[in-house]
Scaffold this motif. Sequence first.
Motif, PDB file in Angstrom:
ATOM      1  N   THR A  39       0.825  -1.204   0.000  1.00  0.00           N
ATOM      2  CA  THR A  39       0.000   0.000   0.000  1.00  0.00           C
ATOM      3  C   THR A  39       0.861   1.256   0.000  1.00  0.00           C
ATOM      4  OG1 THR A  39      -1.801  -1.124   1.142  1.00  0.00           O
ATOM      5  CG2 THR A  39      -1.786   1.266   1.277  1.00  0.00           C
ATOM      6  N   ASP A  40       2.014   1.220   0.674  1.00  0.00           N
ATOM      7  CA  ASP A  40       2.901   2.381   0.677  1.00  0.00           C
ATOM      8  C   ASP A  40       3.349   2.734  -0.739  1.00  0.00           C
ATOM      9  OD1 ASP A  40       3.021   2.718   3.569  1.00  0.00           O
ATOM     10  OD2 ASP A  40       4.194   0.876   3.586  1.00  0.00           O
ATOM     11  N   ILE A  41       3.630   1.697  -1.534  1.00  0.00           N
ATOM     12  CA  ILE A  41       4.019   1.923  -2.925  1.00  0.00           C
ATOM     13  C   ILE A  41       2.843   2.481  -3.714  1.00  0.00           C
ATOM     14  CG2 ILE A  41       4.887   0.803  -5.017  1.00  0.00           C
ATOM     15  CD1 ILE A  41       6.256  -1.251  -3.172  1.00  0.00           C
ATOM     16  N   ASP A  42       1.644   1.948  -3.460  1.00  0.00           N
ATOM     17  CA  ASP A  42       0.453   2.455  -4.146  1.00  0.00           C
ATOM     18  C   ASP A  42       0.176   3.910  -3.778  1.00  0.00           C
ATOM     19  OD1 ASP A  42      -0.010   0.096  -5.495  1.00  0.00           O
ATOM     20  OD2 ASP A  42      -1.356  -0.708  -3.980  1.00  0.00           O
ATOM     21  N   VAL A  43       0.400   4.271  -2.510  1.00  0.00           N
ATOM     22  CA  VAL A  43       0.243   5.668  -2.089  1.00  0.00           C
ATOM     23  C   VAL A  43       1.227   6.557  -2.848  1.00  0.00           C
ATOM     24  CG1 VAL A  43       0.546   7.278  -0.167  1.00  0.00           C
ATOM     25  CG2 VAL A  43      -0.712   5.147   0.182  1.00  0.00           C
ATOM     26  N   ASN A  50      -5.613   9.666  -1.096  1.00  0.00           N
ATOM     27  CA  ASN A  50      -6.070  10.896  -1.746  1.00  0.00           C
ATOM     28  C   ASN A  50      -4.928  11.795  -2.195  1.00  0.00           C
ATOM     29  OD1 ASN A  50      -5.172  11.718   0.731  1.00  0.00           O
ATOM     30  ND2 ASN A  50      -7.121  12.553   1.450  1.00  0.00           N
ATOM     31  N   GLY A  51      -3.731  11.230  -2.322  1.00  0.00           N
ATOM     32  CA  GLY A  51      -2.608  12.016  -2.796  1.00  0.00           C
ATOM     33  C   GLY A  51      -2.250  13.160  -1.873  1.00  0.00           C
ATOM     34  N   ALA A  52      -2.232  12.879  -0.571  1.00  0.00           N
ATOM     35  CA  ALA A  52      -1.986  13.928   0.432  1.00  0.00           C
ATOM     36  C   ALA A  52      -0.492  14.168   0.591  1.00  0.00           C
ATOM     37  CB  ALA A  52      -2.608  13.525   1.768  1.00  0.00           C
ATOM     38  N   PHE A  53       0.121  14.721  -0.447  1.00  0.00           N
ATOM     39  CA  PHE A  53       1.553  15.025  -0.393  1.00  0.00           C
ATOM     40  C   PHE A  53       1.755  16.469   0.057  1.00  0.00           C
ATOM     41  CE2 PHE A  53       1.158  11.946  -4.030  1.00  0.00           C
ATOM     42  CZ  PHE A  53       1.658  10.857  -3.357  1.00  0.00           C
ATOM     43  N   PRO A  54       2.865  16.777   0.739  1.00  0.00           N
ATOM     44  CA  PRO A  54       3.926  15.857   1.167  1.00  0.00           C
ATOM     45  C   PRO A  54       3.449  14.967   2.314  1.00  0.00           C
ATOM     46  CG  PRO A  54       4.320  18.029   2.066  1.00  0.00           C
ATOM     47  CD  PRO A  54       3.148  18.168   1.153  1.00  0.00           C
ATOM     48  N   LEU A  55       4.069  13.794   2.420  1.00  0.00           N
ATOM     49  CA  LEU A  55       3.595  12.796   3.374  1.00  0.00           C
ATOM     50  C   LEU A  55       4.750  11.939   3.864  1.00  0.00           C
ATOM     51  CD1 LEU A  55       1.033  11.192   4.552  1.00  0.00           C
ATOM     52  CD2 LEU A  55       1.359   9.679   2.584  1.00  0.00           C
ATOM     53  N   PRO A  57       5.160   8.293   4.915  1.00  0.00           N
ATOM     54  CA  PRO A  57       4.374   7.059   4.828  1.00  0.00           C
ATOM     55  C   PRO A  57       4.619   6.167   6.036  1.00  0.00           C
ATOM     56  CG  PRO A  57       6.329   6.854   3.480  1.00  0.00           C
ATOM     57  CD  PRO A  57       6.349   8.255   4.045  1.00  0.00           C
ATOM     58  N   GLY A  58       4.026   4.979   5.985  1.00  0.00           N
ATOM     59  CA  GLY A  58       4.221   3.987   7.038  1.00  0.00           C
ATOM     60  C   GLY A  58       3.032   3.889   7.951  1.00  0.00           C
ATOM     61  N   TYR A 109      -2.951   7.244   9.369  1.00  0.00           N
ATOM     62  CA  TYR A 109      -1.534   7.585   9.514  1.00  0.00           C
ATOM     63  C   TYR A 109      -0.747   6.819   8.448  1.00  0.00           C
ATOM     64  CZ  TYR A 109      -2.852   9.549  14.028  1.00  0.00           C
ATOM     65  OH  TYR A 109      -3.434  10.292  15.016  1.00  0.00           O
ATOM     66  N   GLY A 110       0.099   7.532   7.745  1.00  0.00           N
ATOM     67  CA  GLY A 110       0.892   6.918   6.695  1.00  0.00           C
ATOM     68  C   GLY A 110       0.233   6.935   5.335  1.00  0.00           C
ATOM     69  N   VAL A 111      -1.032   7.355   5.282  1.00  0.00           N
ATOM     70  CA  VAL A 111      -1.760   7.419   4.012  1.00  0.00           C
ATOM     71  C   VAL A 111      -2.218   8.850   3.728  1.00  0.00           C
ATOM     72  CG1 VAL A 111      -3.750   6.594   2.691  1.00  0.00           C
ATOM     73  CG2 VAL A 111      -2.512   5.027   4.195  1.00  0.00           C
ATOM     74  N   SER A 112      -2.878   9.452   4.698  1.00  0.00           N
ATOM     75  CA  SER A 112      -3.329  10.836   4.541  1.00  0.00           C
ATOM     76  C   SER A 112      -2.732  11.757   5.613  1.00  0.00           C
ATOM     77  CB  SER A 112      -4.855  10.920   4.579  1.00  0.00           C
ATOM     78  OG  SER A 112      -5.355  10.352   5.776  1.00  0.00           O
ATOM     79  N   ARG A 113      -2.136  11.167   6.651  1.00  0.00           N
ATOM     80  CA  ARG A 113      -1.419  11.921   7.680  1.00  0.00           C
ATOM     81  C   ARG A 113      -0.064  11.263   7.896  1.00  0.00           C
ATOM     82  NH1 ARG A 113      -5.861  13.424  12.420  1.00  0.00           N
ATOM     83  NH2 ARG A 113      -7.641  13.777  11.017  1.00  0.00           N
TER      84      ARG A 113
END
Length: 332
Positions: A39-43, A50-55, A57-58, A109-113
């Motif tokens: 999922t980290d790679i997919d993010v 939702n493409g919450a960059f900068p981020l 991950p983890g 956490y790690g996806v959108s935060r």
Amino acid sequence: MKAIHFTGWGVAGLADLREPELEPGHALVRVMASGLCHTDIDVLYGRYGNGAFPLVPGHEYAGIVEAVAEDVTDWRPGDRVAIDPNIPCGKCRSCRKGLTNLCETLEAYGVSRNGGFAEYSTVKTGHLHATGNLPFHMAALAEPLACVLNGLGNARASSAENALVFGAGPIGLLMALSLKAQGVEDVSVADINESRLTFAQSLGLTPLRSGSSDLAHLKKSFDFVADATGIAQVVEDMIAYTADGGTALVFGVSAPDARIQIAPFEIFRRQISLVGSHSLNRNIPEALAILQRDNGMMARLVSHRLPLADVLPYLSKGTATPQTMKVQFSTE
């Protein structure tokens, strides 16, 4: 602090970031172990979230409480914790039904935060779970194990006499070992890679080579069948191996535009239950309890414990080998 930082689609690097500030109701966690998930790679590549960059991950991580906000009374510095990354709204229809993993505005956490691929992470205290003396690399398995348990629970898999899991990667083997932990003694794992099948056999699982005559002769033989590959063709084919009255679980993450063909008559005539599963649903404590009882088999799934910088190359598919199982950032 050092952190892996996603700054845009496909752009990842090691960064020096400011240590996160404590907000009310939060704890500052010194990350001791954080697992890499597909999922980290997919993010990173915009295929999930939702493409919450900068981020940072983890989302599979554990550590030690370093500090707590002034209003926090139930946690203290030095507590060893695992994190439930899902942040549901608590108000939508799914949340009201107890399906917080299906929240309409689910964050994580790690996806959108910012998450656990950093030296420190701030976490709402309601997402902390005590791990006792469990080693951190095992405590960091609580999140993927909780995802597995959510799927097995939805499928009522513990009542099966036998089971077949397609995919001998870390999540497939974690599912197979979880079935054993729940009392399903006869568990087989199918894969095309011989080294992974050899490893599966060393874990007490029955190896079956995908596409082999040995597997072909076992059609309609398994009370419970699960896909842990995310390959649409495997999902389509697994119905053939499900026994009459059995259950098939779609667990692997297929591409959103992938499609399969299944004969409705076969589902009807053989009374097959087709079940889906997404993420975890507040079952980190159940996962930690299983890890506390584990005889060391699940811990063997952690093949790499690395500094942050050495985790970065694994965000590219080309780095992993068949011998690669769970890769973790680890400070132990």
